[in-house]
Design a protein around this motif. Sequence first.
Motif, short mmCIF file in Angstrom:
data_model
loop_
_atom_site.label_atom_id
_atom_site.label_comp_id
_atom_site.label_asym_id
_atom_site.label_seq_id
_atom_site.Cartn_x
_atom_site.Cartn_y
_atom_site.Cartn_z
N GLY A 20 41.10 46.62 32.69
CA GLY A 20 42.51 46.25 32.70
C GLY A 20 43.09 45.88 34.03
N ALA A 21 42.24 45.54 35.03
CA ALA A 21 42.76 45.20 36.36
C ALA A 21 43.70 44.01 36.32
CB ALA A 21 41.59 44.92 37.31
N TYR A 22 43.45 43.07 35.42
CA TYR A 22 44.25 41.86 35.33
C TYR A 22 45.71 42.12 34.96
CZ TYR A 22 43.71 42.57 30.33
OH TYR A 22 43.75 43.12 29.07
N SER A 23 46.01 43.30 34.43
CA SER A 23 47.36 43.58 33.96
C SER A 23 48.25 44.18 35.03
CB SER A 23 47.31 44.53 32.75
OG SER A 23 46.77 45.79 33.11
N TYR A 24 47.74 44.32 36.26
CA TYR A 24 48.52 44.92 37.35
C TYR A 24 48.73 43.92 38.48
CZ TYR A 24 47.35 49.31 35.01
OH TYR A 24 47.21 50.31 34.08
N SER A 25 49.92 43.94 39.06
CA SER A 25 50.22 43.06 40.20
C SER A 25 50.35 43.83 41.51
CB SER A 25 51.51 42.28 39.94
OG SER A 25 52.65 43.08 40.17
N GLU A 26 50.35 45.16 41.44
CA GLU A 26 50.51 46.02 42.63
C GLU A 26 51.73 45.62 43.45
OE1 GLU A 26 47.04 46.89 44.89
OE2 GLU A 26 45.72 46.90 43.16
N GLY A 27 52.84 45.41 42.76
CA GLY A 27 54.10 45.11 43.43
C GLY A 27 54.32 43.65 43.75
N LEU A 28 53.31 42.80 43.60
CA LEU A 28 53.48 41.39 43.95
C LEU A 28 54.52 40.69 43.09
CD1 LEU A 28 49.93 39.92 44.70
CD2 LEU A 28 51.79 40.39 46.29
N GLU A 29 54.66 41.12 41.85
CA GLU A 29 55.58 40.43 40.95
C GLU A 29 57.02 40.49 41.47
OE1 GLU A 29 56.09 39.65 36.21
OE2 GLU A 29 55.22 41.56 36.84
N ILE A 30 57.44 41.64 41.96
CA ILE A 30 58.80 41.75 42.49
C ILE A 30 58.93 41.00 43.81
CG2 ILE A 30 58.41 43.92 43.73
CD1 ILE A 30 61.60 42.96 41.81
N LEU A 31 57.88 40.98 44.61
CA LEU A 31 57.91 40.26 45.89
C LEU A 31 58.03 38.76 45.67
CD1 LEU A 31 55.15 42.24 47.82
CD2 LEU A 31 57.63 42.44 48.10
N VAL A 32 57.37 38.25 44.65
CA VAL A 32 57.48 36.83 44.32
C VAL A 32 58.88 36.52 43.79
CG1 VAL A 32 56.64 34.99 42.80
CG2 VAL A 32 55.01 36.55 43.91
N GLU A 33 59.40 37.39 42.93
CA GLU A 33 60.74 37.16 42.37
C GLU A 33 61.80 37.10 43.47
OE1 GLU A 33 63.60 40.05 40.16
OE2 GLU A 33 62.35 39.08 38.63
N LYS A 34 61.65 37.93 44.48
CA LYS A 34 62.63 37.97 45.57
C LYS A 34 62.37 36.91 46.64
CE LYS A 34 63.90 42.84 45.10
NZ LYS A 34 65.33 42.54 44.83
N GLY A 35 61.31 36.12 46.49
CA GLY A 35 61.02 35.06 47.44
C GLY A 35 60.35 35.53 48.72
N ILE A 36 59.93 36.78 48.76
CA ILE A 36 59.26 37.30 49.96
C ILE A 36 57.86 36.69 50.09
CG2 ILE A 36 58.39 39.39 51.06
CD1 ILE A 36 60.69 40.90 49.67
N ILE A 37 57.19 36.55 48.96
CA ILE A 37 55.90 35.86 48.93
C ILE A 37 56.06 34.64 48.03
CG2 ILE A 37 53.48 36.00 48.21
CD1 ILE A 37 53.51 38.94 48.93
N ASP A 38 56.04 33.45 48.65
CA ASP A 38 56.28 32.24 47.87
C ASP A 38 55.29 31.12 48.19
OD1 ASP A 38 57.09 31.59 50.39
OD2 ASP A 38 59.15 31.08 49.87
N ASN A 39 54.23 31.42 48.91
CA ASN A 39 53.19 30.43 49.16
C ASN A 39 51.90 31.14 49.51
OD1 ASN A 39 53.12 30.96 52.08
ND2 ASN A 39 55.08 29.86 52.16
N SER A 40 50.83 30.37 49.64
CA SER A 40 49.52 30.96 49.84
C SER A 40 49.40 31.68 51.17
CB SER A 40 48.43 29.88 49.72
OG SER A 40 48.59 28.90 50.72
N GLN A 41 50.05 31.17 52.21
CA GLN A 41 49.93 31.79 53.52
C GLN A 41 50.64 33.15 53.57
OE1 GLN A 41 47.82 30.78 56.00
NE2 GLN A 41 47.22 29.52 54.24
N ARG A 42 51.75 33.26 52.89
CA ARG A 42 52.42 34.57 52.85
C ARG A 42 51.63 35.55 52.01
NH1 ARG A 42 58.99 33.43 52.58
NH2 ARG A 42 59.12 32.50 54.67
N LEU A 43 51.00 35.07 50.97
CA LEU A 43 50.13 35.95 50.18
C LEU A 43 48.94 36.39 51.01
CD1 LEU A 43 49.30 37.34 47.57
CD2 LEU A 43 48.30 35.17 46.80
N LYS A 44 48.38 35.46 51.77
CA LYS A 44 47.26 35.80 52.65
C LYS A 44 47.68 36.86 53.67
CE LYS A 44 44.03 33.81 56.00
NZ LYS A 44 43.62 32.57 56.72
N ALA A 45 48.87 36.69 54.25
CA ALA A 45 49.36 37.65 55.24
C ALA A 45 49.52 39.03 54.62
CB ALA A 45 50.68 37.17 55.84
#
Length: 225
Positions: A20-45
Amino acid sequence: MTNDHLLHLLQLASPTLPVGAYSYSEGLEILVEKGIIDNSQRLKAWIDQELRYGAIRLEAAMMVRAYQSLQADDLEALPYWNAWASAAKETSELRSQSWQMGNSLIRLLVELEPELQSVAGVVGTPCNYAIAFGIAAAYWQINLMDALLGYLHSWASNLINTGVKLIPLGQTAGQQLLLELAPQLSGASQDILALEDDEQLHSCTWGLALSSMAHETQYTRLFRS
């Protein structure tokens, strides 16, 4: 590494492993919604910082200790490190994720390798995912460094796939990001193997903890946590 060892590692680190690992975002979902992570480089960071300072270092260190405990036939150490792994989780969401995935993996291992029933009984429930992964890697005699790289690679792949879905990123961009992270994954593996029990088992995870807690009350969600 023999062909059997490689195949076992590929199976253990595969995204098709039914934990079931695919069902977890480990908080990324809220970070994307708030625009904190919005591209590949920010995800990489974000992934890079987690590898350097975050909770994944402790998770991987617990995997290493479970591996070493089984390899040394020190079964009494397994419940200790399992309890340690549970206590180190900063939110109930992260703890529930680890328990759900760990319980799923340990049940699967017992079905595949009935000889592990006694080991599973010693660990008890709930079993953390890192502990179950370490048990599997040791039982299948996968080289420890290879197992550690597989563990971290699987974790990073899951976060990148989450970013591909949510940001969204293209599949090629996701694969490029995973390729770029290879040096960080290798370096983190070396660092984690060198961690001492008494003074170095710590992390800086306030960003992960805050995003994990905020995800619980996010209005719309694709992921469980």
